[in-house]
Design a protein around this motif. Sequence first.
Motif, PDB file in Angstrom:
ATOM      1  N   LYS A 114     121.756  81.032  67.573  1.00 29.12           N
ATOM      2  CA  LYS A 114     120.337  81.157  67.917  1.00 29.12           C
ATOM      3  C   LYS A 114     119.932  82.555  68.389  1.00 29.12           C
ATOM      4  O   LYS A 114     118.733  82.849  68.463  1.00 29.12           O
ATOM      5  CB  LYS A 114     120.000  80.112  68.998  1.00 29.12           C
ATOM      6  CG  LYS A 114     118.529  79.856  69.178  1.00 29.12           C
ATOM      7  CD  LYS A 114     118.323  78.751  70.206  1.00 29.12           C
ATOM      8  CE  LYS A 114     116.916  78.666  70.692  1.00 29.12           C
ATOM      9  NZ  LYS A 114     116.799  77.700  71.796  1.00 29.12           N
ATOM     10  N   ASP A 115     120.881  83.426  68.693  1.00 26.13           N
ATOM     11  CA  ASP A 115     120.510  84.805  69.051  1.00 26.13           C
ATOM     12  C   ASP A 115     119.732  85.472  67.906  1.00 26.13           C
ATOM     13  O   ASP A 115     118.908  86.356  68.158  1.00 26.13           O
ATOM     14  CB  ASP A 115     121.749  85.652  69.418  1.00 26.13           C
ATOM     15  CG  ASP A 115     122.129  85.487  70.904  1.00 26.13           C
ATOM     16  OD1 ASP A 115     121.331  84.868  71.655  1.00 26.13           O
ATOM     17  OD2 ASP A 115     123.204  85.969  71.297  1.00 26.13           O
ATOM     18  N   VAL A 116     119.953  85.018  66.670  1.00 27.79           N
ATOM     19  CA  VAL A 116     119.205  85.538  65.513  1.00 27.79           C
ATOM     20  C   VAL A 116     117.709  85.249  65.699  1.00 27.79           C
ATOM     21  O   VAL A 116     116.857  86.095  65.394  1.00 27.79           O
ATOM     22  CB  VAL A 116     119.746  84.900  64.196  1.00 27.79           C
ATOM     23  CG1 VAL A 116     118.845  85.189  63.018  1.00 27.79           C
ATOM     24  CG2 VAL A 116     121.174  85.366  63.947  1.00 27.79           C
ATOM     25  N   PHE A 117     117.398  84.076  66.246  1.00 26.76           N
ATOM     26  CA  PHE A 117     116.000  83.724  66.553  1.00 26.76           C
ATOM     27  C   PHE A 117     115.546  84.420  67.844  1.00 26.76           C
ATOM     28  O   PHE A 117     114.464  85.025  67.883  1.00 26.76           O
ATOM     29  CB  PHE A 117     115.879  82.203  66.693  1.00 26.76           C
ATOM     30  CG  PHE A 117     114.518  81.731  67.127  1.00 26.76           C
ATOM     31  CD1 PHE A 117     113.449  81.705  66.237  1.00 26.76           C
ATOM     32  CD2 PHE A 117     114.299  81.307  68.439  1.00 26.76           C
ATOM     33  CE1 PHE A 117     112.191  81.275  66.643  1.00 26.76           C
ATOM     34  CE2 PHE A 117     113.046  80.876  68.853  1.00 26.76           C
ATOM     35  CZ  PHE A 117     111.991  80.859  67.952  1.00 26.76           C
ATOM     36  N   ARG A 118     116.404  84.361  68.886  1.00 24.08           N
ATOM     37  CA  ARG A 118     116.024  84.961  70.183  1.00 24.08           C
ATOM     38  C   ARG A 118     115.680  86.435  70.022  1.00 24.08           C
ATOM     39  O   ARG A 118     114.742  86.932  70.625  1.00 24.08           O
ATOM     40  CB  ARG A 118     117.172  84.838  71.196  1.00 24.08           C
ATOM     41  CG  ARG A 118     117.471  83.425  71.663  1.00 24.08           C
ATOM     42  CD  ARG A 118     118.473  83.431  72.831  1.00 24.08           C
ATOM     43  NE  ARG A 118     118.934  82.085  73.153  1.00 24.08           N
ATOM     44  CZ  ARG A 118     120.093  81.573  72.720  1.00 24.08           C
ATOM     45  NH1 ARG A 118     120.929  82.293  71.986  1.00 24.08           N
ATOM     46  NH2 ARG A 118     120.434  80.330  73.035  1.00 24.08           N
ATOM     47  N   HIS A 119     116.470  87.139  69.201  1.00 25.64           N
ATOM     48  CA  HIS A 119     116.281  88.590  69.060  1.00 25.64           C
ATOM     49  C   HIS A 119     115.522  88.972  67.792  1.00 25.64           C
ATOM     50  O   HIS A 119     115.436  90.150  67.466  1.00 25.64           O
ATOM     51  CB  HIS A 119     117.642  89.311  69.098  1.00 25.64           C
ATOM     52  CG  HIS A 119     118.423  89.038  70.353  1.00 25.64           C
ATOM     53  ND1 HIS A 119     119.785  88.922  70.376  1.00 25.64           N
ATOM     54  CD2 HIS A 119     117.998  88.828  71.639  1.00 25.64           C
ATOM     55  CE1 HIS A 119     120.175  88.659  71.619  1.00 25.64           C
ATOM     56  NE2 HIS A 119     119.116  88.589  72.400  1.00 25.64           N
ATOM     57  N   ASN A 120     115.034  87.932  67.083  1.00 24.82           N
ATOM     58  CA  ASN A 120     114.210  88.189  65.900  1.00 24.82           C
ATOM     59  C   ASN A 120     114.903  89.071  64.866  1.00 24.82           C
ATOM     60  O   ASN A 120     114.287  89.995  64.330  1.00 24.82           O
ATOM     61  CB  ASN A 120     112.930  88.918  66.348  1.00 24.82           C
ATOM     62  CG  ASN A 120     111.733  88.094  65.991  1.00 24.82           C
ATOM     63  OD1 ASN A 120     111.716  87.449  64.931  1.00 24.82           O
ATOM     64  ND2 ASN A 120     110.736  88.111  66.855  1.00 24.82           N
ATOM     65  N   THR A 121     116.165  88.775  64.595  1.00 25.63           N
ATOM     66  CA  THR A 121     116.915  89.653  63.674  1.00 25.63           C
ATOM     67  C   THR A 121     117.069  89.032  62.286  1.00 25.63           C
ATOM     68  O   THR A 121     117.761  89.606  61.445  1.00 25.63           O
ATOM     69  CB  THR A 121     118.308  90.003  64.234  1.00 25.63           C
ATOM     70  OG1 THR A 121     118.954  88.780  64.598  1.00 25.63           O
ATOM     71  CG2 THR A 121     118.219  90.909  65.434  1.00 25.63           C
ATOM     72  N   GLY A 122     116.456  87.871  62.060  1.00 21.63           N
ATOM     73  CA  GLY A 122     116.551  87.283  60.728  1.00 21.63           C
ATOM     74  C   GLY A 122     116.177  85.823  60.727  1.00 21.63           C
ATOM     75  O   GLY A 122     115.608  85.317  61.699  1.00 21.63           O
ATOM     76  N   ASP A 123     116.542  85.161  59.631  1.00 19.07           N
ATOM     77  CA  ASP A 123     116.218  83.747  59.411  1.00 19.07           C
ATOM     78  C   ASP A 123     117.422  82.917  59.857  1.00 19.07           C
ATOM     79  O   ASP A 123     118.544  83.172  59.387  1.00 19.07           O
ATOM     80  CB  ASP A 123     115.941  83.600  57.900  1.00 19.07           C
ATOM     81  CG  ASP A 123     115.582  82.186  57.489  1.00 19.07           C
ATOM     82  OD1 ASP A 123     115.589  81.290  58.360  1.00 19.07           O
ATOM     83  OD2 ASP A 123     115.326  81.987  56.287  1.00 19.07           O
ATOM     84  N   ILE A 124     117.211  81.941  60.733  1.00 19.35           N
ATOM     85  CA  ILE A 124     118.371  81.173  61.220  1.00 19.35           C
ATOM     86  C   ILE A 124     118.894  80.166  60.180  1.00 19.35           C
ATOM     87  O   ILE A 124     120.046  79.755  60.272  1.00 19.35           O
ATOM     88  CB  ILE A 124     118.099  80.416  62.554  1.00 19.35           C
ATOM     89  CG1 ILE A 124     116.952  79.419  62.427  1.00 19.35           C
ATOM     90  CG2 ILE A 124     117.909  81.379  63.707  1.00 19.35           C
ATOM     91  CD1 ILE A 124     116.875  78.451  63.592  1.00 19.35           C
TER      92      ILE A 124
END
Length: 238
Positions: free
Chosen positions: A212-222
């Motif tokens: 979920k860090d991908v969502f938390r940090h807005n670095t891509g599509d989870i």
Amino acid sequence: MDKGHLLYEGKAKALYSIPEQNWLWVEYKDQATAGNGERKESISGKGQLNNLITSVIFEYLSSEGIPSHFIKKLSDTEQVIEKVDMFNLEVVVRNVAAGSFSRRLGVSEGTVLSKPIVEFYLKDDDLNDPFINDAHVTALNLADEAEVSELKTKALEINHALKKMFDKADITLIDFKLEFGKNSDGTILLADEISPDTCRLWDKNTNNRLDKDVFRHNTGDIIPVYQEVLDRLTQLNK
Ligand code: ADP
Ligand code: TMP
């Protein structure tokens, strides 16, 4: 088995009664939240992936002699679980420094800890789930001393089993959050979910984030990231 009325709707799941059974019917939702619900988005397919990943993990833990509330998967987004009386605690296990641990203590993300740490957080959205110690847990009657000790032992056993499973899938288990409850016999059972929403999972070779860090940090599509976790775990059983 029939689905009864809605008992509770949380950020990630909805719980329904199952008439005449001490079981719950759980629906995994597509909602993703960060910052204690401050940011909220609907991400199509997230509920399905978390349900499938949690089911695989609870089945694996059961095969390793670690029981949980999990009874069965009903559909791609639904499970039946044993209803328990939840401890109002989040139990976090850390193997590698990251997230709030790194921020609070100034330890660089990725620093391997010399032994796993078990931490308690009070489950209270209004207070932002504050970090508490064993003395807070017992003084506030959130759990007694014997229960604190059992929660820690169980958390470390689960960590041992999960690290082994993720390692085979070429994933480093950085940290994760568990919730426990007591069933009608008074037995402490692992409950809630174990998914990329509740774990930090890094690719063993690239350190790419698979959680979920991908969502938390807005670095891509989870979605492709969670799908990758599911595919790797499913592959282990083949
Ligand atoms: P939140 O409540 O933090 O928004 P969820 O949307 O995941 O989180 O809601 C699921 C709720 O169900 C959580 O509050 C969790 O503590 C609770 N829960 C999980 N497993 C069980 C169980 N076996 N019996 C009763 N409650 C459970
Ligand atoms: P933290 O570093 O933000 O304290 O998070 C530690 C681990 O716990 C991480 O894997 C994410 C998970 N976690 C949850 O599942 N729910 C939460 O509410 C929080 C704060 C963390």
